[in-house]
Each structure stands twice: as structure tokens, then as C-alpha cells.
Design a protein around this motif. Structure first.
Motif, mmCIF file in Angstrom:
data_model
loop_
_atom_site.group_PDB
_atom_site.id
_atom_site.type_symbol
_atom_site.label_atom_id
_atom_site.label_comp_id
_atom_site.label_asym_id
_atom_site.label_seq_id
_atom_site.Cartn_x
_atom_site.Cartn_y
_atom_site.Cartn_z
ATOM 1 N N UNK A 222 -48.739 -33.644 -15.146
ATOM 2 C CA UNK A 222 -49.574 -32.461 -14.936
ATOM 3 C C UNK A 222 -51.028 -32.847 -14.692
ATOM 4 N N UNK A 223 -51.491 -33.915 -15.332
ATOM 5 C CA UNK A 223 -52.855 -34.410 -15.106
ATOM 6 C C UNK A 223 -52.936 -35.114 -13.754
ATOM 7 N N UNK A 224 -51.960 -35.982 -13.513
ATOM 8 C CA UNK A 224 -51.947 -36.764 -12.269
ATOM 9 C C UNK A 224 -51.851 -35.844 -11.056
ATOM 10 N N UNK A 225 -51.137 -34.743 -11.197
ATOM 11 C CA UNK A 225 -51.014 -33.790 -10.097
ATOM 12 C C UNK A 225 -52.377 -33.225 -9.705
ATOM 13 N N UNK A 226 -53.207 -32.952 -10.680
ATOM 14 C CA UNK A 226 -54.538 -32.423 -10.385
ATOM 15 C C UNK A 226 -55.418 -33.481 -9.713
ATOM 16 N N UNK A 227 -55.274 -34.724 -10.175
ATOM 17 C CA UNK A 227 -56.006 -35.809 -9.524
ATOM 18 C C UNK A 227 -55.559 -35.938 -8.073
ATOM 19 N N UNK A 228 -54.231 -35.833 -7.863
ATOM 20 C CA UNK A 228 -53.686 -35.945 -6.516
ATOM 21 C C UNK A 228 -54.142 -34.829 -5.588
ATOM 22 N N UNK A 229 -54.440 -33.657 -6.163
ATOM 23 C CA UNK A 229 -54.928 -32.540 -5.341
ATOM 24 C C UNK A 229 -56.405 -32.680 -4.993
ATOM 25 N N UNK B 60 -52.829 -41.538 -17.087
ATOM 26 C CA UNK B 60 -53.368 -41.530 -15.729
ATOM 27 C C UNK B 60 -53.012 -42.858 -15.070
ATOM 28 N N UNK B 61 -52.999 -42.862 -13.761
ATOM 29 C CA UNK B 61 -52.664 -44.061 -13.000
ATOM 30 C C UNK B 61 -53.931 -44.842 -12.670
ATOM 31 N N UNK B 62 -53.941 -46.129 -12.983
ATOM 32 C CA UNK B 62 -55.084 -46.967 -12.620
ATOM 33 C C UNK B 62 -55.261 -46.973 -11.106
ATOM 34 N N UNK C 174 -43.034 -37.019 -24.865
ATOM 35 C CA UNK C 174 -43.562 -36.875 -23.524
ATOM 36 C C UNK C 174 -42.515 -36.380 -22.549
ATOM 37 N N UNK C 175 -42.945 -36.133 -21.322
ATOM 38 C CA UNK C 175 -42.158 -35.587 -20.212
ATOM 39 C C UNK C 175 -42.047 -34.064 -20.370
ATOM 40 N N UNK C 176 -42.392 -33.346 -19.320
ATOM 41 C CA UNK C 176 -42.168 -31.908 -19.284
ATOM 42 C C UNK C 176 -43.183 -31.057 -20.016
ATOM 43 N N UNK C 177 -44.373 -31.602 -20.310
ATOM 44 C CA UNK C 177 -45.416 -30.835 -21.003
ATOM 45 C C UNK C 177 -46.545 -30.588 -20.011
ATOM 46 N N UNK D 259 -41.206 -39.680 -11.336
ATOM 47 C CA UNK D 259 -40.948 -38.678 -10.320
ATOM 48 C C UNK D 259 -41.966 -38.746 -9.200
ATOM 49 N N UNK D 260 -41.872 -37.812 -8.254
ATOM 50 C CA UNK D 260 -42.731 -37.860 -7.060
ATOM 51 C C UNK D 260 -44.225 -37.886 -7.368
ATOM 52 N N UNK D 261 -44.670 -37.136 -8.368
ATOM 53 C CA UNK D 261 -46.109 -37.057 -8.644
ATOM 54 C C UNK D 261 -46.679 -38.424 -8.986
ATOM 55 N N UNK D 262 -46.030 -39.134 -9.894
ATOM 56 C CA UNK D 262 -46.546 -40.432 -10.302
ATOM 57 C C UNK D 262 -46.222 -41.506 -9.268
ATOM 58 N N UNK D 263 -45.105 -41.367 -8.564
ATOM 59 C CA UNK D 263 -44.847 -42.286 -7.443
ATOM 60 C C UNK D 263 -45.974 -42.223 -6.420
ATOM 61 N N UNK D 264 -46.382 -41.005 -6.058
ATOM 62 C CA UNK D 264 -47.453 -40.848 -5.081
ATOM 63 C C UNK D 264 -48.776 -41.385 -5.613
ATOM 64 N N UNK D 265 -49.013 -41.210 -6.913
ATOM 65 C CA UNK D 265 -50.236 -41.757 -7.509
ATOM 66 C C UNK D 265 -50.257 -43.269 -7.396
#
Length: 263
Positions: free
Chosen positions: A235-242, A23-25, A211-214, A61-67
Motif C-alpha cells: 500500500x505504501x509502495x503503490x503510492x510511491x509508484x504513483x 519500502x523498496x531501496x 503482514x500482507x493485505x493491510x 505481487x505486481x506492485x513490489x515487482x514494479x518497484x
């Protein structure tokens, strides 16, 4: 022996695979990120990988960049990241925390000061993706002298000639990147990963984590079955972002952990 070493020793004794969650701090804000981090061990996470926000995350990628952007816009700093770790350590002294990020924030603080602060906060290891083995004197060796594991990435393009260099000062575990590309791209496939994990394990006694792609419990189970464990991040960070509720995020993490542990 570090907390990371102790964790893998325990898992080996239990004949279980490791589940690592990224997860991103500071994402989506400091308080919510802290609640998520504090809830990860109870959700079955064996090792917490905590992203250190940075303005130019070239491997992500975009998901973690945005986080990272959300975290930085919310005021998250290196000190704030370490405060999240300190908060976890108030009630959890056993779950390892690995900081994953880039060298610039560490360099800006100064290596000696950063390592002292990270050790004091309760950090156990580092993944710094833009420091190659040729730069080990810069951070890797000082980190290990300070009692922190320095975890290196191996990729599908790490050939047999390069591999010994990658492994020479690695400790804790080896992080195998299952796909060629950035975080969040593609899907890991166990039949392709298995031969690469075997190649790595023939060259090192360290655990190999993939890691990557799971993205699903089934994928976590399949990948963990051919390695010593798996990492899920985007996949976790994407849910946080939503904007999902913390309890819902942690419930999803538990399904992934259960998948990996059932391998």
C-alpha cells in the motif's frame, strides 16, 4: 541484544504494538528513496523493512515487482541499498533496519563479505524468502553469528509439524503472512489471523508481526490488536509508484502507524 530486540522491549514497556513499514531501496530513484527512508522514523515507523531489488522476486505481487524494476532500471545495487542505510545511520542510530529480499545478490557478493558490509552499514536483520530452514548453514547461522537477526516467515500453510523447523533458528521476530499468496493480494482479516498468531505464540517467545493485505489505518489497528504489530508494504509502495510527493507518502505512513499504535 540487537536494535530489534531493544525496540520490542521498549514497546512492551510502553504497552504498544509495533508498526513496520516496507519500502523498496531505489524506488523511484536513489535520492527519493533515501528521503523516504530517512523520514520513516518521524512518521512513527518502529522498524524499517528495506527491499533489496532483484530481477525475479517470486514472493512479490505486481506492485513490489514494479518497484524493484524501477529501482534496478534506475541503477540501484546492493551497494546502493547499503548506502541508504548508512545515510539513515548518520542521524538515527536506534531505528532497526531489516533487509528483505532474495539470496542471489547475497550469494553473488559472498556471504562473509555481505554480512561484514551489512553490519558496517547498520543493518539489523535479514528476511531472505527463498532460503528454507534446511539451508540455515548457508546464511541464517552465519548472519546470527555476525550479530544480525534472521527473521523467518510463517504462513497459513505452516502446519504444526513444520512450525518447529521454521522457528528453530529464527530471531528478532516472526513474520506471519496473513494470506495465502503474493504481496499485495487480498486483505488481512483479524478474526482469521488471531488464532494463527495464538498458535505461533504458543510455540515461541518471539514477537509475532503480521503482514500482507493491510492497507488502511483501521486494518493496521485491527491486525496489530491481535499480534505484536503489523507490516504494511504494498500500500505504501503503490503510492510511491504513483509518483506521490515524499511528504504525502510519509503522511500516509503516519496514519498507518497511528492506527497500529492505537491497538
Amino acid at each position: 541484544m540487537t536494535r530489534i530486540d531493544d525496540t520490542f522491549a521498549r514497546l512492551r514497556a510502553e504497552n504498544r504494538r509495533a508498526f513496520v513499514a516496507y519500502v523498496m531501496a531505489g524506488d523511484p530513484d536513489a535520492a527519493t528513496a533515501a528521503r523516504i527512508v530517512n523520514g520513516l522514523p518521524a512518521a512513527g515507523v518502529d522498524i524499517i523493512e528495506l527491499g533489496l531489488p532483484f530481477t525475479d522476486p517470486m514472493a512479490d505481487g505486481p506492485t513490489i515487482q514494479l518497484a524493484g524494476q524501477r529501482a534496478l532500471e534506475g541503477g540501484m545495487t546492493l551497494d546502493g541499498t547499503l548506502d541508504i542505510v548508512r545515510g539513515l545511520r548518520e542521524h538515527d542510530t536506534t531505528t532497526p533496519v531489516v533487509l528483505m529480499g532474495y539470496y542471489n545478490p547475497i550469494y553473488s557478493r559472498g556471504v562473509d563479505r555481505f554480512l561484514a558490509d551489512a553490519s558496517e552499514a547498520g543493518v539489523d536483520g535479514l528476511i531472505v524468502v527463498d532460503l528454507p530452514p534446511e539451508e540455515d548453514e548457508e546464511l541464517c547461522i552465519p548472519a546470527q553469528a555476525a550479530g544480525l537477526n534472521f527473521i523467518r516467515l510463517a504462513t497459513p500453510t505452516t502446519d504444526d509439524r513444520r512450525l518447529p523447523k521454521v522457528l528453530q533458528n529464527t530471531s528478532g521476530f516472526v513474520y506471519y503472512v496473513s494470506i495465502t499468496g503474493i504481496t499485495g493480494a487480498g486483505a488481512a482479516e483479524a478474526d482469521r489471523v488471531a488464532p494463527e498468531v495464538a498458535r505461533l505464540k504458543a510455540a515461541t517467545d518471539l514477537p509475532v508481526i503480521v503482514g500482507f493485505g493491510i492497507k488502511t489505518p483501521e486494518a493496521a489497528q485491527d491486525i496489530a490488536a491481535v499480534a505484536d504489530g503489523c507490516v504494511v508494504g504494498s500500500a505504501i509502495v503503490n503510492r510511491i509508484g504513483r509518483g506521490e510527493d515524499v511528504d504525502d507518502v510519509l503522511a500516509y505512513v503516519k496514519t498507518l502507524a497511528d492506527g497500529a499504535h492505537s491497538a
